[in-house]
Design an enzyme around this catalytic site. Structure first.
Site, short mmCIF file in Angstrom:
data_model
loop_
_atom_site.label_atom_id
_atom_site.label_comp_id
_atom_site.label_asym_id
_atom_site.label_seq_id
_atom_site.Cartn_x
_atom_site.Cartn_y
_atom_site.Cartn_z
N CYS A 96 0.85 -1.43 -0.04
CA CYS A 96 0.00 0.13 0.05
C CYS A 96 0.92 1.18 -0.02
CB CYS A 96 -1.02 -0.02 1.19
SG CYS A 96 -2.25 -1.06 0.90
N HIS A 111 -3.15 7.29 1.82
CA HIS A 111 -3.62 6.16 1.35
C HIS A 111 -5.01 5.72 1.91
CE1 HIS A 111 -3.70 1.88 0.21
NE2 HIS A 111 -3.80 1.31 1.41
N ASN A 132 -10.11 0.14 -1.17
CA ASN A 132 -8.64 0.01 -1.01
C ASN A 132 -8.09 -0.52 -2.44
OD1 ASN A 132 -5.96 -0.13 -0.61
ND2 ASN A 132 -6.17 -1.07 1.37
O1 UT7 Z 1 -3.96 -0.90 3.39
C1 UT7 Z 1 -3.14 -1.95 4.07
C2 UT7 Z 1 -3.14 -1.67 5.34
N1 UT7 Z 1 -4.53 -2.24 5.89
C3 UT7 Z 1 -5.42 -1.39 6.52
O2 UT7 Z 1 -4.99 -0.29 7.08
C4 UT7 Z 1 -6.46 -2.18 7.19
C5 UT7 Z 1 -6.46 -1.85 8.85
N2 UT7 Z 1 -7.67 -2.68 9.43
C6 UT7 Z 1 -8.84 -2.17 9.22
O3 UT7 Z 1 -9.41 -1.31 8.51
C7 UT7 Z 1 -9.78 -2.59 10.28
O4 UT7 Z 1 -9.29 -3.36 11.24
C8 UT7 Z 1 -10.90 -3.57 9.77
C9 UT7 Z 1 -11.97 -2.85 8.70
C10 UT7 Z 1 -10.40 -4.55 8.84
C11 UT7 Z 1 -11.95 -4.24 10.79
O5 UT7 Z 1 -12.27 -3.40 11.57
P1 UT7 Z 1 -12.43 -3.22 13.20
O6 UT7 Z 1 -13.16 -2.15 13.82
O7 UT7 Z 1 -10.78 -3.53 13.65
O8 UT7 Z 1 -13.04 -4.49 13.64
P2 UT7 Z 1 -12.91 -5.90 14.34
O9 UT7 Z 1 -11.82 -6.57 13.43
O10 UT7 Z 1 -12.34 -5.60 15.55
O11 UT7 Z 1 -14.06 -6.83 14.25
C12 UT7 Z 1 -15.16 -6.21 15.06
C13 UT7 Z 1 -16.11 -7.40 14.70
C14 UT7 Z 1 -15.71 -8.77 14.85
O12 UT7 Z 1 -16.87 -9.61 15.62
P3 UT7 Z 1 -16.41 -9.85 17.08
O13 UT7 Z 1 -15.20 -10.85 17.23
O14 UT7 Z 1 -16.31 -8.57 17.69
O15 UT7 Z 1 -17.63 -10.78 17.49
C15 UT7 Z 1 -15.58 -9.48 13.38
O16 UT7 Z 1 -15.85 -10.71 13.42
O17 UT7 Z 1 -16.72 -7.28 13.68
C16 UT7 Z 1 -16.84 -8.67 12.82
N3 UT7 Z 1 -16.58 -8.30 11.39
C17 UT7 Z 1 -17.61 -7.98 10.70
N4 UT7 Z 1 -18.86 -7.95 10.79
C18 UT7 Z 1 -19.71 -7.53 9.70
C19 UT7 Z 1 -15.48 -8.65 10.48
N5 UT7 Z 1 -15.77 -8.34 9.25
C20 UT7 Z 1 -17.02 -8.13 9.15
C21 UT7 Z 1 -17.94 -7.76 8.15
N6 UT7 Z 1 -19.22 -7.45 8.37
N7 UT7 Z 1 -17.39 -7.49 6.86
#
Ligand code: UT7
Length: 334
Positions: A117, A258, A288
């Site tokens: 990225c 980004h 992204n």
């Molecule tokens: O470009 C390269 C660098 N990459 C990045 O910068 C990406 C960095 N990471 C992120 O942008 C975020 O961490 C995500 C968008 C990937 C995830 O957001 P988050 O607020 O960190 O969510 P989380 O991983 O803490 O997940 C929260 C909950 C989980 O459920 P539990 O464990 O709390 O029951 C996930 O299973 O949301 C759930 N979840 C979803 N729910 C609905 C994960 N993906 C989804 C989804 N729809 N697509």
């Protein structure tokens, strides 16, 4: 470190290409357990473009042709083509070779550069150095990725994040040292390897039935881990670059971040003391697109008449590796 240079490298042309096919958040509701509200509030993404037929070279070629048409650049004039991508058409030859042939840049050399990225920032810096040395007059720097080719559409944590796209910038020399690239801070830290990678397909795990069965040819990301370091890394490096160049918030026309997650972008803007109007955004429409995010933002805002000569802008990225950095540019086109 002081830079030895004969010229400053300035951006003199911009092109971009996004495929027509759209995957909106509703589409993901139909294939995985998710919903529009979750995706929008957690990431800022509403839809992304998907290339159904073709490869990264098609995205890059179309972006280059768009630039050449809009800015009256002929293929023969191009000296070098640098393509930032994590989704090359093939491991070799370089996608730059394929694009060179397709656009007819018969006098150009070139290569691919891989920094995930942050790829565009790293390629931009490399292209600027070639121009600043006085050796090359027209360097095409392209960021293009067909992320849909390495995304597992059953992995709800990651498949909603990515899209396909390409964008290109032309770099040329200027004797006006107040325009173009002013300064940069670029960093890598391989300790981030485990949090964001693609295990299969390279020399470590050459493709076999087993690697495919284990889905090792797909992008793997521990989103939460990456999120934490990305928020800090992108904000810190952007702020550090401001301090280093005595830039105050009011001096900066735009942050060009980004586009991985709107929350990471907001945190960076906040650290820099910038209001929302000063932050370039297109994540809502494209998701992204890895190496294409920064140049496509620039191309869109330029076309909308939102950039003027003399504007001070900070480009900033964080990605796999880890790789990250920030670049300070003064806009050179009237
Ligand atoms: O470009 C390269 C660098 N990459 C990045 O910068 C990406 C960095 N990471 C992120 O942008 C975020 O961490 C995500 C968008 C990937 C995830 O957001 P988050 O607020 O960190 O969510 P989380 O991983 O803490 O997940 C929260 C909950 C989980 O459920 P539990 O464990 O709390 O029951 C996930 O299973 O949301 C759930 N979840 C979803 N729910 C609905 C994960 N993906 C989804 C989804 N729809 N697509």
């Amino acid at each position: 470190m002081a830079r030895e240079k004969k010229y400053n490298a300035v951006i003199t042309g911009l092109g971009m290409y996004f495929p027509e096919k759209i995957y909106d958040n509703k589409y993901f509701e139909s294939i995985i357990d998710t919903n529009d509200e979750w995706i929008l509030t957690r990431t800022g993404i509403k839809e992304r473009r998907i290339l159904e037929n073709g490869a990264t070279s098609d995205l890059a070629t179309n972006a280059a042709l768009d630039l050449m048409q809009r800015h009256n650049v002929s293929a023969e004039e191009i000296d070098c083509i640098i393509i930032a991508t994590v989704t090359p058409d093939m491991l070799f030859p370089a996608t730059a070779c394929l694009v060179q042939n397709r656009i007819g840049a018969v006098n150009a050399w070139g290569f691919d550069l891989e920094a995930a990225c942050s790829g565009f920032l790293f390629a931009f810096q490399t292209g600027c150095a070639l121009v600043e040395s006085g050796q090359y007059k027209k360097v095409l720097v392209i960021g293009a990725d067909k992320m849909s080719s390495i995304v597992d559409y059953t992995d709800r944590n990651n498949c909603i994040l990515f899209g396909d796209g390409g964008a290109a910038l032309l770099l040329e020399p200027s004797e006006d040292y107040n325009l173009g690239l002013q300064d940069f801070i670029l960093r890598i830290d391989g300790a981030g390897e485990g949090a964001l990678h693609m295990k299969g397909g390279g020399s470590l795990n050459p493709p076999t039935h087993e690697t495919v069965d284990k889905k090792m040819h797909y992008l793997y990301q521990d989103g939460k881990a990456v999120f934490k370091v990305a928020v800090k890394g992108m904000a810190d490096v952007s702020y550090e670059l401001m301090q280093k160049n005595n830039l105050k918030s009011e001096d900066i026309a735009y942050l060009v971040p980004h586009q991985a997650n709107l929350r990471i972008i907001d945190a960076t803007a906040q650290r820099m003391g910038l209001s929302k109007e000063k932050v370039m955004i297109n994540i809502d429409r494209y998701g992204n697109t890895t190496a294409a995010t920064i140049p496509s933002c620039l191309a869109e805002y330029y076309r909308a008449g939102k950039l003027k000569k003399g504007d001070k802008i900070i480009l900033s990225a964080f990605g796999a590796g880890y790789t990250w950095g920030a670049t300070y540019v003064v806009w050179a086109i009237d």
